[in-house]
Write a protein that holds these residues in place. Structure first.
Motif, mmCIF file in Angstrom:
data_model
loop_
_atom_site.group_PDB
_atom_site.id
_atom_site.type_symbol
_atom_site.label_atom_id
_atom_site.label_comp_id
_atom_site.label_asym_id
_atom_site.label_seq_id
_atom_site.Cartn_x
_atom_site.Cartn_y
_atom_site.Cartn_z
ATOM 1 N N TRP A 124 0.854 -1.194 0.000
ATOM 2 C CA TRP A 124 0.000 0.000 0.000
ATOM 3 C C TRP A 124 0.884 1.237 0.000
ATOM 4 N N TRP A 125 0.395 2.311 -0.628
ATOM 5 C CA TRP A 125 1.166 3.550 -0.586
ATOM 6 C C TRP A 125 1.304 4.015 0.865
ATOM 7 N N ALA A 126 2.526 4.328 1.252
ATOM 8 C CA ALA A 126 2.780 4.704 2.648
ATOM 9 C C ALA A 126 2.004 5.949 3.051
ATOM 10 N N ASP A 127 1.922 6.944 2.177
ATOM 11 C CA ASP A 127 1.243 8.183 2.572
ATOM 12 C C ASP A 127 -0.262 7.992 2.736
ATOM 13 N N ALA A 128 -0.822 6.927 2.120
ATOM 14 C CA ALA A 128 -2.255 6.673 2.239
ATOM 15 C C ALA A 128 -2.622 6.002 3.553
ATOM 16 N N MET A 129 -1.638 5.730 4.405
ATOM 17 C CA MET A 129 -1.905 5.138 5.718
ATOM 18 C C MET A 129 -2.139 6.196 6.793
ATOM 19 N N PHE A 130 -2.044 7.477 6.397
ATOM 20 C CA PHE A 130 -2.164 8.556 7.376
ATOM 21 C C PHE A 130 -3.478 9.312 7.209
ATOM 22 N N PRO A 131 -4.024 9.833 8.314
ATOM 23 C CA PRO A 131 -5.260 10.622 8.229
ATOM 24 C C PRO A 131 -5.005 12.014 7.683
ATOM 25 N N TYR A 132 -6.020 12.560 7.050
ATOM 26 C CA TYR A 132 -5.962 13.970 6.668
ATOM 27 C C TYR A 132 -6.079 14.828 7.922
ATOM 28 N N PRO A 133 -5.384 15.952 7.969
ATOM 29 C CA PRO A 133 -5.579 16.887 9.085
ATOM 30 C C PRO A 133 -7.019 17.419 9.097
ATOM 31 N N SER A 164 0.332 3.975 12.361
ATOM 32 C CA SER A 164 0.489 5.128 11.471
ATOM 33 C C SER A 164 -0.328 6.317 11.963
ATOM 34 N N TRP A 165 -1.526 6.080 12.503
ATOM 35 C CA TRP A 165 -2.336 7.186 13.018
ATOM 36 C C TRP A 165 -1.732 7.757 14.297
ATOM 37 N N ALA A 166 -1.130 6.911 15.122
ATOM 38 C CA ALA A 166 -0.452 7.410 16.323
ATOM 39 C C ALA A 166 0.729 8.287 15.936
ATOM 40 N N LEU A 167 1.438 7.885 14.887
ATOM 41 C CA LEU A 167 2.559 8.674 14.387
ATOM 42 C C LEU A 167 2.064 10.018 13.850
ATOM 43 N N ALA A 168 0.926 9.991 13.169
ATOM 44 C CA ALA A 168 0.339 11.235 12.651
ATOM 45 C C ALA A 168 0.003 12.195 13.784
ATOM 46 N N SER A 169 -0.547 11.682 14.872
ATOM 47 C CA SER A 169 -0.884 12.532 16.023
ATOM 48 C C SER A 169 0.370 13.129 16.646
ATOM 49 N N LYS A 170 1.420 12.325 16.720
ATOM 50 C CA LYS A 170 2.672 12.790 17.308
ATOM 51 C C LYS A 170 3.287 13.920 16.482
ATOM 52 N N ILE A 171 3.235 13.790 15.168
ATOM 53 C CA ILE A 171 3.868 14.774 14.293
ATOM 54 C C ILE A 171 3.024 16.040 14.166
ATOM 55 N N THR A 172 1.702 15.881 14.049
ATOM 56 C CA THR A 172 0.835 17.041 13.823
ATOM 57 C C THR A 172 0.337 17.676 15.110
ATOM 58 N N GLY A 173 0.361 16.931 16.212
ATOM 59 C CA GLY A 173 -0.215 17.425 17.455
ATOM 60 C C GLY A 173 -1.726 17.348 17.483
ATOM 61 N N VAL A 183 8.122 9.497 5.738
ATOM 62 C CA VAL A 183 6.972 9.739 4.864
ATOM 63 C C VAL A 183 6.002 10.712 5.533
ATOM 64 N N ALA A 184 5.720 10.483 6.815
ATOM 65 C CA ALA A 184 4.766 11.332 7.538
ATOM 66 C C ALA A 184 5.281 12.759 7.680
ATOM 67 N N GLU A 185 6.546 12.906 8.007
ATOM 68 C CA GLU A 185 7.109 14.248 8.170
ATOM 69 C C GLU A 185 7.045 15.028 6.860
ATOM 70 N N GLU A 186 7.310 14.366 5.758
ATOM 71 C CA GLU A 186 7.228 15.015 4.452
ATOM 72 C C GLU A 186 5.782 15.363 4.112
ATOM 73 N N LEU A 187 4.879 14.422 4.369
ATOM 74 C CA LEU A 187 3.463 14.625 4.043
ATOM 75 C C LEU A 187 2.884 15.805 4.800
ATOM 76 N N TYR A 188 3.153 15.869 6.098
ATOM 77 C CA TYR A 188 2.546 16.907 6.927
ATOM 78 C C TYR A 188 3.326 18.218 6.924
ATOM 79 N N SER A 189 4.458 18.243 6.249
ATOM 80 C CA SER A 189 5.215 19.499 6.156
ATOM 81 C C SER A 189 4.575 20.475 5.179
ATOM 82 N N ASP A 190 3.757 19.954 4.288
ATOM 83 C CA ASP A 190 3.127 20.800 3.274
ATOM 84 C C ASP A 190 1.772 20.192 2.957
#
Length: 320
Positions: free
Chosen positions: A154-163, A225-234, A303-310
């Motif tokens: 699966w595409w790695a970026d598709a494992m993360f939630p949208y902000p 992946s969602w826990a990682l998203a929360s950690k990076i985005t707050g 992947v997550a840091e790049e995705l949520y940076s922009d």
């Protein structure tokens, strides 16, 4: 002194899409090894990616369409350009959509074809769309057409939630604001930008001829992946819709078209657990990371840091 190996001529269909552009760019970075003939539909000729491809010294853009052009036209095209390898990355919703091209490739003496696969691993009978790909594999085998089947997880970026700030708009079922299943089922993933790196290796490797190859950067659960998203985005994503296995089954039964395709994918990956490297190998695939131990994987954190940076990079996630 040994003479250098001749460059491989690659006929790439779908170079303007996510997977196709990743492959085109990776092959372009190896001008000593590849010459690329990128077949682009006339309706896509205006796209920025086409102009980008035209600027690369070892990529030639050719206008055409594997659905509209007949077999003889495609055969002549492949012969004129002395094509060694054909790669298709367009979405094959009809199982015979690529057949004319592959018959033409056989008649033109093409050494290897890579059909439009580039998705998760699963057994037959689990996903209708995946079964279409398996039928294409059978066509190639039954007609003795040299091939390689490439799975990318699966595409790695598709494992993360949208902000929360991202409006779903037309993104629908792939919009990234739904959580699927219990969240503890591992699934293999590959970063889109790394698909081309794998493909460049695979199509140059005699060990992969007439084989299935599983590429992957890692394996993770949706919960991880969602826990990682929360950690990076707050952000706390607990307010997003969570669908149980039973609810996903109900969506499959009542949805239609593309939505059904997506729900079947999520059932396979996040409920059944089909999409793991171990299971892919058990089904007969070669492990790309074992074939290429020097490959440096892109971590899910990167992947997550790049995705949520922009946030402008977050958009419609196609399956091709």
């Amino acid at each position: 002194m040994a003479s250098p190996e001749p460059k491989q001529v690659v006929f790439l269909v779908g170079a303007t899409g996510n997977t196709g552009s990743s492959i085109a760019k990776a092959l372009a970075q190896r001008p000593e090894k590849f010459d690329v003939k990128a077949l682009v539909r006339p309706s896509s000729a205006h796209k920025n990616i086409v102009q980008e491809l035209k600027s690369l010294p070892n990529i030639e853009v050719i206008l055409g369409d594997i659905v509209e052009d007949d077999q003889k036209t495609l055969e002549v095209l492949l012969k004129v350009h002395n094509v060694d390898t054909v790669i298709v990355t367009t979405i094959p919703f009809q199982e015979d959509q690529q057949h004319n091209l592959f018959r033409a490739a056989k008649n033109a003496g093409v050494k290897r074809v890579v059909p439009s696969d580039f998705g998760p691993s699963a057994p037959a009978g689990v996903m209708k769309y995946h079964d279409t790909k398996l039928q294409t594999r059978s066509f190639l085998i039954d007609n003795s057409i040299p091939h390689t089947f490439i799975q990318v997880g699966w595409w790695a970026d598709a494992m993360f939630p949208y902000p929360h700030s991202i409006d779903l708009g037309h993104f629908g079922v792939l919009g990234g604001k739904q959580f699927y299943g219990p969240g503890d089922v591992k699934t293999a993933h590959t970063a889109k930008e790394r698909i081309g790196d794998f493909v460049a290796r695979i199509i140059s490797d005699p060990r992969t001829l007439n084989e299935t190859v599983q590429t992957w950067d890692g394996e993770a659960t949706l919960g991880e992946s969602w826990a990682l998203a929360s950690k990076i985005t707050g952000e706390d994503f607990d307010d997003y819709t969570r669908l149980s296995a039973e609810e996903i089954e109900a969506r499959i039964a009542t949805s239609e078209g593309f939505d059904t395709v997506v729900y079947e994918y999520f059932r396979s990956m996040y409920i059944r657990g089909d999409n793991t490297v171990e299971k892919a190998v058990a089904l007969g695939a070669l492990d790309a990371r074992a074939l290429y131990p020097d490959y440096v994987a892109l971590s899910l954190t990167e992947v997550a840091e790049e995705l949520y940076s922009d946030y402008s990079k977050i958009g419609y996630r196609r399956l091709d």
